[in-house]
Design an enzyme around this catalytic site. Structure first.
Site, PDB file in Angstrom:
ATOM      1  N   GLU A 108       0.757  -1.305  -0.046  1.00 49.90           N
ATOM      2  CA  GLU A 108      -0.005   0.050   0.051  1.00 49.90           C
ATOM      3  C   GLU A 108       0.841   1.116   0.200  1.00 49.90           C
ATOM      4  O   GLU A 108       2.093   1.196   0.536  1.00 49.90           O
ATOM      5  CB  GLU A 108      -0.701   0.017   1.260  1.00 49.90           C
ATOM      6  CG  GLU A 108      -2.033  -0.960   1.288  1.00 49.90           C
ATOM      7  CD  GLU A 108      -2.752  -0.856   2.707  1.00 49.90           C
ATOM      8  OE1 GLU A 108      -2.252  -0.156   3.772  1.00 49.90           O
ATOM      9  OE2 GLU A 108      -3.513  -1.635   3.008  1.00 49.90           O
ATOM     10  N   LYS A 145       2.178   4.338   1.464  1.00 54.98           N
ATOM     11  CA  LYS A 145       2.721   5.012   2.641  1.00 54.98           C
ATOM     12  C   LYS A 145       2.478   6.527   2.627  1.00 54.98           C
ATOM     13  O   LYS A 145       3.437   7.103   2.335  1.00 54.98           O
ATOM     14  CB  LYS A 145       3.938   4.343   3.370  1.00 54.98           C
ATOM     15  CG  LYS A 145       4.172   4.769   4.723  1.00 54.98           C
ATOM     16  CD  LYS A 145       5.275   4.445   5.573  1.00 54.98           C
ATOM     17  CE  LYS A 145       5.420   4.750   6.971  1.00 54.98           C
ATOM     18  NZ  LYS A 145       5.328   5.984   7.224  1.00 54.98           N
ATOM     19  N   ARG A 192      -3.011   8.434  16.577  1.00 55.01           N
ATOM     20  CA  ARG A 192      -2.036   7.358  16.659  1.00 55.01           C
ATOM     21  C   ARG A 192      -1.773   7.147  18.316  1.00 55.01           C
ATOM     22  O   ARG A 192      -1.735   6.145  18.724  1.00 55.01           O
ATOM     23  CB  ARG A 192      -0.973   7.563  15.990  1.00 55.01           C
ATOM     24  CG  ARG A 192       0.104   6.565  16.305  1.00 55.01           C
ATOM     25  CD  ARG A 192       1.485   7.010  15.602  1.00 55.01           C
ATOM     26  NE  ARG A 192       2.626   6.252  16.088  1.00 55.01           N
ATOM     27  CZ  ARG A 192       3.483   5.360  15.423  1.00 55.01           C
ATOM     28  NH1 ARG A 192       3.399   5.462  14.072  1.00 55.01           N
ATOM     29  NH2 ARG A 192       4.271   4.784  15.954  1.00 55.01           N
ATOM     30  N   GLU A 200      -5.528   7.564   6.836  1.00 51.30           N
ATOM     31  CA  GLU A 200      -4.387   8.511   6.910  1.00 51.30           C
ATOM     32  C   GLU A 200      -5.059   9.822   6.376  1.00 51.30           C
ATOM     33  O   GLU A 200      -5.463   9.872   5.124  1.00 51.30           O
ATOM     34  CB  GLU A 200      -3.056   8.019   6.215  1.00 51.30           C
ATOM     35  CG  GLU A 200      -1.740   8.769   6.270  1.00 51.30           C
ATOM     36  CD  GLU A 200      -1.188   8.393   7.600  1.00 51.30           C
ATOM     37  OE1 GLU A 200      -1.670   7.692   8.384  1.00 51.30           O
ATOM     38  OE2 GLU A 200      -0.092   9.047   7.626  1.00 51.30           O
ATOM     39  N   PHE A 216      -7.334   2.463   5.437  1.00 49.38           N
ATOM     40  CA  PHE A 216      -6.514   1.380   5.085  1.00 49.38           C
ATOM     41  C   PHE A 216      -6.962   0.330   5.925  1.00 49.38           C
ATOM     42  O   PHE A 216      -6.370  -0.717   5.415  1.00 49.38           O
ATOM     43  CB  PHE A 216      -5.094   1.814   4.994  1.00 49.38           C
ATOM     44  CG  PHE A 216      -4.622   2.299   6.428  1.00 49.38           C
ATOM     45  CD1 PHE A 216      -4.267   1.225   7.334  1.00 49.38           C
ATOM     46  CD2 PHE A 216      -4.327   3.654   6.645  1.00 49.38           C
ATOM     47  CE1 PHE A 216      -3.778   2.011   8.894  1.00 49.38           C
ATOM     48  CE2 PHE A 216      -3.770   4.088   7.882  1.00 49.38           C
ATOM     49  CZ  PHE A 216      -3.521   3.168   8.864  1.00 49.38           C
ATOM     50  N   ARG A 229       4.016  -4.268  17.560  1.00 49.65           N
ATOM     51  CA  ARG A 229       4.787  -4.040  16.313  1.00 49.65           C
ATOM     52  C   ARG A 229       5.462  -5.236  15.894  1.00 49.65           C
ATOM     53  O   ARG A 229       5.922  -6.102  16.742  1.00 49.65           O
ATOM     54  CB  ARG A 229       6.092  -3.008  16.753  1.00 49.65           C
ATOM     55  CG  ARG A 229       6.779  -2.736  15.574  1.00 49.65           C
ATOM     56  CD  ARG A 229       8.077  -1.965  15.885  1.00 49.65           C
ATOM     57  NE  ARG A 229       7.576  -0.544  16.744  1.00 49.65           N
ATOM     58  CZ  ARG A 229       7.385   0.576  15.944  1.00 49.65           C
ATOM     59  NH1 ARG A 229       7.442   0.618  14.617  1.00 49.65           N
ATOM     60  NH2 ARG A 229       7.267   1.683  16.574  1.00 49.65           N
ATOM     61  N   LYS A 238       7.589  -1.394   6.762  1.00 52.19           N
ATOM     62  CA  LYS A 238       7.394  -0.049   6.336  1.00 52.19           C
ATOM     63  C   LYS A 238       8.890   0.017   5.196  1.00 52.19           C
ATOM     64  O   LYS A 238       9.941  -0.433   5.912  1.00 52.19           O
ATOM     65  CB  LYS A 238       7.361   0.916   7.117  1.00 52.19           C
ATOM     66  CG  LYS A 238       8.242   0.939   8.245  1.00 52.19           C
ATOM     67  CD  LYS A 238       7.815   2.140   9.158  1.00 52.19           C
ATOM     68  CE  LYS A 238       8.559   1.869  10.388  1.00 52.19           C
ATOM     69  NZ  LYS A 238       8.334   2.903  11.758  1.00 52.19           N
TER      70      LYS A 238
HETATM   71  P1  AMP Z   1       6.037   5.415  11.254  1.00 49.18           P
HETATM   72  O1  AMP Z   1       5.353   6.465  11.694  1.00 49.18           O
HETATM   73  O2  AMP Z   1       7.377   5.785  10.117  1.00 49.18           O
HETATM   74  O3  AMP Z   1       6.293   4.097  11.965  1.00 49.18           O
HETATM   75  O4  AMP Z   1       4.987   4.638  10.067  1.00 49.18           O
HETATM   76  C1  AMP Z   1       3.885   4.392  10.594  1.00 49.18           C
HETATM   77  C2  AMP Z   1       2.718   5.163  10.016  1.00 49.18           C
HETATM   78  O5  AMP Z   1       2.488   5.236   8.791  1.00 49.18           O
HETATM   79  C3  AMP Z   1       1.441   5.069  10.759  1.00 49.18           C
HETATM   80  O6  AMP Z   1       1.166   5.260  12.027  1.00 49.18           O
HETATM   81  C4  AMP Z   1       0.409   5.713   9.582  1.00 49.18           C
HETATM   82  O7  AMP Z   1       0.163   7.187  10.237  1.00 49.18           O
HETATM   83  C5  AMP Z   1       1.196   5.732   8.514  1.00 49.18           C
HETATM   84  N1  AMP Z   1       0.579   5.141   7.175  1.00 49.18           N
HETATM   85  C6  AMP Z   1       0.630   5.760   6.122  1.00 49.18           C
HETATM   86  N2  AMP Z   1       0.309   4.757   5.009  1.00 49.18           N
HETATM   87  C7  AMP Z   1      -0.217   3.853   6.037  1.00 49.18           C
HETATM   88  C8  AMP Z   1      -0.726   2.462   5.472  1.00 49.18           C
HETATM   89  N3  AMP Z   1      -1.199   2.370   4.091  1.00 49.18           N
HETATM   90  N4  AMP Z   1      -1.066   1.425   6.517  1.00 49.18           N
HETATM   91  C9  AMP Z   1      -0.592   1.912   7.724  1.00 49.18           C
HETATM   92  N5  AMP Z   1      -0.049   2.995   8.133  1.00 49.18           N
HETATM   93  C10 AMP Z   1       0.172   3.893   7.066  1.00 49.18           C
END
Ligand code: AMP
Length: 588
Positions: A250, A252, A272, A302, A342, A417, A423
């Site tokens: 998907e 991000k 979050r 998002e 999502f 997690r 990611k």
């Molecule tokens: P990070 O903050 O770098 O750990 O990445 C996780 C965050 O990415 C999540 O908390 C969401 O806010 C964001 N996000 C963006 N696109 C997606 C997606 N397709 N699925 C899940 N989270 C997403």
């Protein structure tokens, strides 16, 4: 229940940081607690009155507390301030003052936990012009009937300075032991906590309905679910290695994660970090119910700022403009967004967490109608690294940060997690492989152009085992003038006189902050350090880990709780990862 039992317990708990000892004190306390007050006790232990997402803040200022102490004791404000300066902590100062005084007065009646709690609750709810006087009245009436130890804890709770250092996991360990005789049952409690975010309710359920009751614990609409988080990978190849050759990719998107709870026209939005953020998004509240075809539902999306004319995604920072209390309507038109769904966690009274990704996505697409404002996050099924690379390019071109990769046959793991979600970000192409989210713990005054701001910040990782923030680097590059201004506004109210006990840093700072803000940095390398405390002793005895050439990316992660910052475990993995790369390249 007599409040003195709780005050004595607090006193014992404050004397230790050892998890096993804390657990034991908690078990003893829970065993003495009548079931109808256990939820209140659990909130008070954490210095709260209700779960965080309800946003109930005590917000009593020191000045006001001092007036209340003066009113109830008859001792002058000046004298109380003197004692405060000497003791460094107001709760403690009050107990010293009252200690001297109780020799001449009689206590009127024993105070109960219920009375303290109800009074604190009333104080938290007070608003308006006469609220200050009423607060003083309520506080002084409690202090009148409290002994010195009780008074010091009442004040600590009121001022938000009660820091027993008890992690949620420790509370759950103790609940499992006290009410089921077996610590291993914490797993069941964890599930209940992950779907309700309400530790008080979890405690009450196990106390009144035993283990059977907690096993049947269900999602409660309008109580936020703790979000599922993703592990990071550095390359398409690593993703294939971890996920096999058939999974979902998907976009991000670089916005704010929003959990939407909807029933009819009622919509509540959580961030979050489970804060109620409904007031920042009146457009979501108004428009989304029309896009939903279900009686009730919990969705994840998002929210992303967009360019009004082209519809292109804009970076997360644009959403910051919506973080205001007043004139939000203006911000809504100035900074338009789209909502990109999502996941679906609950639908028509039933949990969807146990469904696998494929079924959840299908349900999500069935229940939400796409329009100008509401979208499904772009998704495709990928089978090899070329297909991932292709989709990655598309996503970057569309203005997103990279990809989220998700196993097709896995359920939604609330609050954890893991490698069922990965990611893959563009920044991973930098030397370290990823950006880090670090907690701001200290500051150094700026010079020259930076006078009047914090030119350099001291940053920390989160240590899950000890529930502390361990120093990892100083950062002084990457700040624009606007960043410096913004950070100063945010950080200045967080300055403390004494270093918060959850901060673990040998390196000094001009000022210490309450550990409440997360910012994003990149760095070139992780190295062993004789000074910094992150992952101390984990790689080498007497050495911690530090970042080399850290640089602020410009992202202030206001949506992240400090407990969601990069953990020492993650830093260790990154450290080992860079060793492996160097090894593979025959560098060492
Ligand atoms: P990070 O903050 O770098 O750990 O990445 C996780 C965050 O990415 C999540 O908390 C969401 O806010 C964001 N996000 C963006 N696109 C997606 C997606 N397709 N699925 C899940 N989270 C997403």
């Amino acid at each position: 229940m007599e409040f003195s039992i709780l005050a004595n317990s607090f006193n014992k708990m404050e004397s230790t940081r050892k998890r096993l000892e804390l657990t034991q004190f908690l078990v003893e306390l829970f065993e003495k607690t009548p079931h109808q007050v256990i939820a209140k006790i659990v909130y008070l232990l954490q210095g709260k009155l209700r779960p965080d997402f309800e946003g109930i803040e005590l917000g009593v200022a020191e000045k006001l507390a001092i007036r209340a102490i003066s009113k109830s004791s008859g001792i002058t404000i000046k004298r109380i301030e003197e004692e405060y300066r000497k003791e460094g902590e107001l709760g403690h100062a009050a107990s010293v003052i009252l200690e001297q005084k109780t020799q001449t007065t009689f206590l009127v009646e024993d105070i109960t936990v219920e009375r303290v709690y109800e009074t604190l609750f009333k104080i938290a709810k007070l608003e308006g012009t006469r609220s200050q006087d009423m607060k003083i009245k309520y506080i002084s009436s409690l202090l009148n009937d409290a002994n010195p130890l009780e008074a010091s804890y009442i004040l600590k709770i009121l001022l938000g300075s009660l820091r027993l250092g008890i992690a949620e996991n420790t509370v759950m360990d103790a609940l499992a032991i006290a009410f089921s005789g077996n610590k291993d049952n914490r797993k069941v409690l964890e599930h209940a906590y992950n779907v309700s975010s309400d530790l008080g309710k979890v405690a009450e359920t196990i106390a009144t309905k035993s283990l059977k009751g907690i096993e049947k614990f269900e999602i409660i609409l309008f109580n936020p679910i703790r979000p599922m988080l993703a592990d990071r990978v550095k390359s398409e190849e690593e993703a294939i290695e971890k996920m096999g050759n058939n999974f979902a990719a998907e976009y991000k998107l670089d916005g704010e994660r929003v959990q939407l709870h909807i029933e009819g026209d009622k919509v509540v939005l959580f961030s979050r970090s489970l804060e109620n953020i409904s007031s920042y998004y009146p457009d979501i509240i108004e428009k989304i119910p029309k896009a939903i075809q279900a009686e009730n539902v919990i969705l994840e999306a998002e929210a992303v700022a967009i360019n009004e004319n082209t519809g292109a995604f804009l970076p997360f920072q644009e959403l910051m403009h919506r973080r205001r209390k007043y004139k939000i309507e203006k911000a809504v038109t100035q900074y338009p967004i789209t909502v990109n769904f999502f996941d679906i966690l609950y639908c028509n009274g039933k949990s969807c967490l146990e469904l696998n990704y494929k079924d959840r996505r299908e349900k999500l697409e069935k229940i939400t109608k796409e329009n100008e404002f509401a979208k499904h996050i772009p998704m495709t099924i990928v089978k090899n690294d070329n297909e991932i690379k292709d989709f990655f390019e598309n996503s970057i071109n569309a203005g997103s940060e990279g990809l989220m990769l998700k196993m097709l046959d896995k359920s939604y793991q609330a609050g954890s997690r893991g490698s069922n979600w990965l990611k893959l970000k563009r920044e991973y192409q930098n030397e370290l492989g990823d950006s880090l989210d670090l907690v701001v713990i200290g500051g150094f005054f700026g010079k020259g152009r930076r006078t009047g701001s914090y030119g350099t910040l001291l940053l920390a990782t989160y240590d899950e085992d000890t529930d502390t923030f361990t120093s990892i680097c100083k950062v002084g590059t990457g700040f624009s003038d606007e960043n410096l201004d913004q950070l100063y506004q945010i950080l200045n109210p967080k300055v403390t006189i004494k270093k918060n006990p959850r901060i673990d840093s040998e390196m000094g700072a001009d000022v210490w902050f309450e550990p409440e803000l997360v910012i994003e940095v990149v760095a070139s390398e992780i190295t062993l350090s004789p000074i910094h405390k992150a992952a101390l002793d984990k790689i080498k005895k007497d050495a911690g880990l530090a970042l080399r050439f850290p640089k602020f990316t410009g992202k202030i992660r206001i949506e992240k709780a400090v407990e969601d910052a990069s953990t020492n475990e993650e830093i260790i993995t990154l450290y080992k990862g860079q060793k492996k790369v160097a090894h593979d390249k025959n560098l060492i």
